[in-house]
Write a protein that holds these residues in place. Sequence first.
Motif, short mmCIF file in Angstrom:
data_model
loop_
_atom_site.label_atom_id
_atom_site.label_comp_id
_atom_site.label_asym_id
_atom_site.label_seq_id
_atom_site.Cartn_x
_atom_site.Cartn_y
_atom_site.Cartn_z
N ASP A 5 0.84 -1.21 -0.09
CA ASP A 5 -0.17 -0.08 -0.09
C ASP A 5 0.85 1.40 -0.03
O ASP A 5 0.42 2.36 -0.18
CB ASP A 5 -1.04 0.21 1.16
CG ASP A 5 -0.04 -0.20 2.61
OD1 ASP A 5 0.96 -0.46 2.48
OD2 ASP A 5 -0.84 -0.03 3.65
N LYS A 6 2.20 1.21 0.08
CA LYS A 6 2.96 2.26 0.09
C LYS A 6 3.62 2.51 -1.29
O LYS A 6 4.49 3.20 -1.56
CB LYS A 6 4.14 2.11 1.14
CG LYS A 6 3.72 2.00 2.56
CD LYS A 6 4.70 1.64 3.44
CE LYS A 6 4.19 1.54 4.84
NZ LYS A 6 3.41 0.35 5.03
N HIS A 34 2.56 -8.33 8.09
CA HIS A 34 3.13 -6.97 8.28
C HIS A 34 3.97 -6.39 7.25
O HIS A 34 4.91 -5.82 7.16
CB HIS A 34 4.24 -7.48 9.67
CG HIS A 34 3.62 -7.70 10.95
ND1 HIS A 34 2.91 -6.72 11.51
CD2 HIS A 34 3.63 -8.83 11.54
CE1 HIS A 34 2.41 -7.28 12.54
NE2 HIS A 34 2.74 -8.62 12.66
N ASN A 38 1.01 -0.26 -5.64
CA ASN A 38 -0.02 -0.42 -4.77
C ASN A 38 -1.24 -0.80 -5.89
O ASN A 38 -1.75 0.27 -6.56
CB ASN A 38 -0.41 1.11 -4.01
CG ASN A 38 -1.61 0.94 -3.36
OD1 ASN A 38 -2.24 -0.11 -3.06
ND2 ASN A 38 -1.92 2.24 -2.96
N GLN A 81 -6.64 3.51 -2.86
CA GLN A 81 -7.99 4.18 -2.22
C GLN A 81 -8.80 2.95 -1.67
O GLN A 81 -9.95 3.06 -1.78
CB GLN A 81 -8.58 5.00 -3.12
CG GLN A 81 -7.95 6.34 -3.83
CD GLN A 81 -8.94 7.17 -4.63
OE1 GLN A 81 -9.66 6.68 -5.17
NE2 GLN A 81 -8.28 8.37 -5.03
N GLN A 82 -8.08 2.03 -0.98
CA GLN A 82 -8.98 1.13 -0.20
C GLN A 82 -9.79 1.53 0.73
O GLN A 82 -9.35 2.38 1.53
CB GLN A 82 -7.70 -0.23 0.05
CG GLN A 82 -6.84 0.35 1.28
CD GLN A 82 -5.72 -0.59 1.42
OE1 GLN A 82 -5.07 -0.78 0.37
NE2 GLN A 82 -5.65 -0.93 2.69
N SER A 108 -10.77 -0.55 3.36
CA SER A 108 -10.53 -1.37 4.43
C SER A 108 -9.17 -1.01 4.99
O SER A 108 -8.18 -0.84 4.15
CB SER A 108 -10.48 -2.90 4.28
OG SER A 108 -9.98 -3.67 5.46
N LYS A 109 -8.78 -0.86 6.18
CA LYS A 109 -7.38 -0.68 6.70
C LYS A 109 -6.50 -1.63 6.33
O LYS A 109 -5.40 -1.46 6.32
CB LYS A 109 -7.44 -0.45 8.25
CG LYS A 109 -8.27 0.75 8.66
CD LYS A 109 -8.11 0.70 10.14
CE LYS A 109 -9.08 1.96 10.77
NZ LYS A 109 -9.00 1.80 12.31
N THR A 110 -6.74 -3.09 5.91
CA THR A 110 -6.07 -4.09 5.69
C THR A 110 -6.60 -4.83 4.56
O THR A 110 -7.71 -5.01 4.45
CB THR A 110 -5.83 -5.20 6.93
OG1 THR A 110 -7.17 -5.38 7.16
CG2 THR A 110 -5.28 -4.20 8.12
#
Length: 399
Positions: A281-282, A305, A331, A335-336, A338-340
């Motif tokens: 996501d980074k 992680h 990525n 713009q997902q 959910s956090k994960t």
Amino acid sequence: MAQNSKDSLKRTWSELNKAKKEERKQWKEINLEKKLKKQEIKNTQQNNAAEAHELNPKFISTVSIAVPGSILENAQSPELKTYLAGQIARAVCIFQIDEVVVFDDYSDEVNAKKAKFENGNNGHESRQSCVQLGRILQFLECPQYLRKSFFPIHKDLKFCGLLNPLNAPHHLSVKDNFAFREGVVLNTPVKPGKGSIVNVGLLKQVRVDKVLVPGIRCTVKLQPQEPNIKKLKGLIVSPCMPRSETGIYWGYTVRIANSLSKVFSQCPYKDGYDLTIGTSDKGDSVDNFECPKYKHLLIVFGGLHGLEAALESDAVLDADDPKLLFDSYLNTIPQQGSKTIRTEEAILISLSALRPKLNPDTRSKIFHESHINSQEDGVVKSNESIVDIGNVVDMAKFE
């Protein structure tokens, strides 16, 4: 009256003799036709065998993915661990992935549970979750009629009956008529000048052109067959041959790496992966990604992680940022909501996003389902050209 009876009897015997002559003539024609047909098949087999030694399978660009085995440790029960592995196998099959690398993203953990892993003649220990994921992936890739030969009862496979089947093209039934099939070499005595006997999931066994070690997995190309024979005939070919010749997806291979660095250093391809993609996501947005041409593509997914944890625990890699390890760091879900994003979800989403952007150097043919026909008489017929005999690949076995 007596004279007329004799003339009638003579005519009867004359007709019988004529009928017998006609019958003998027909039998001679039928036998000649059979001999010519057998000779034609024999010549075809000899020509095909000669051609097989001269041709090589055409090169096709490959796609590999690397998945951390630790994701199984995040599942709450053995059933969920198995189902998680099944989801990954389904995604791999759907997107026609050629190789799955299961790597240990916590390679520095001393107290991690280990399991023995054997691949050919080499044996070593690896993280138990990696071995379990690799074992389930291989079990699902293996055609159903071969599973008893390669996978004895094991606790890691206890709940595999819950899983959705892959329905991969090379999972052929006994009624499917296709030139190529996967088989296992049987422990049957071999006659001098004859090849080994192979079980390819048909009603009849196949005699191949080479003497092989019993118990190994091999790819067989069936030859044109003579009617009313006890054993079919076939050639041992490279596992790459079915896809090279027909465009059919012929399953994936599984490799285990004990660290992130070994994903790259133990690459089975001679010149390694010429294009590598990391997912995070980074990373940069996949929307702006333009894929260069590649021969062997590797897509790496992180665990709970992320790839940062895998890089930190690797004693060989000295980079500070995982972005430096890859040609592209993407990525795939900008713009997902959910956090994960779970790894099994990331695999499906990433491969969906990347599929229209991929730019392989050499594409495979487009396979048509009509190339696999249903056979009614149990006799396999093949008019396709016989191609190169490759190396026999022994299935990696986990213990």
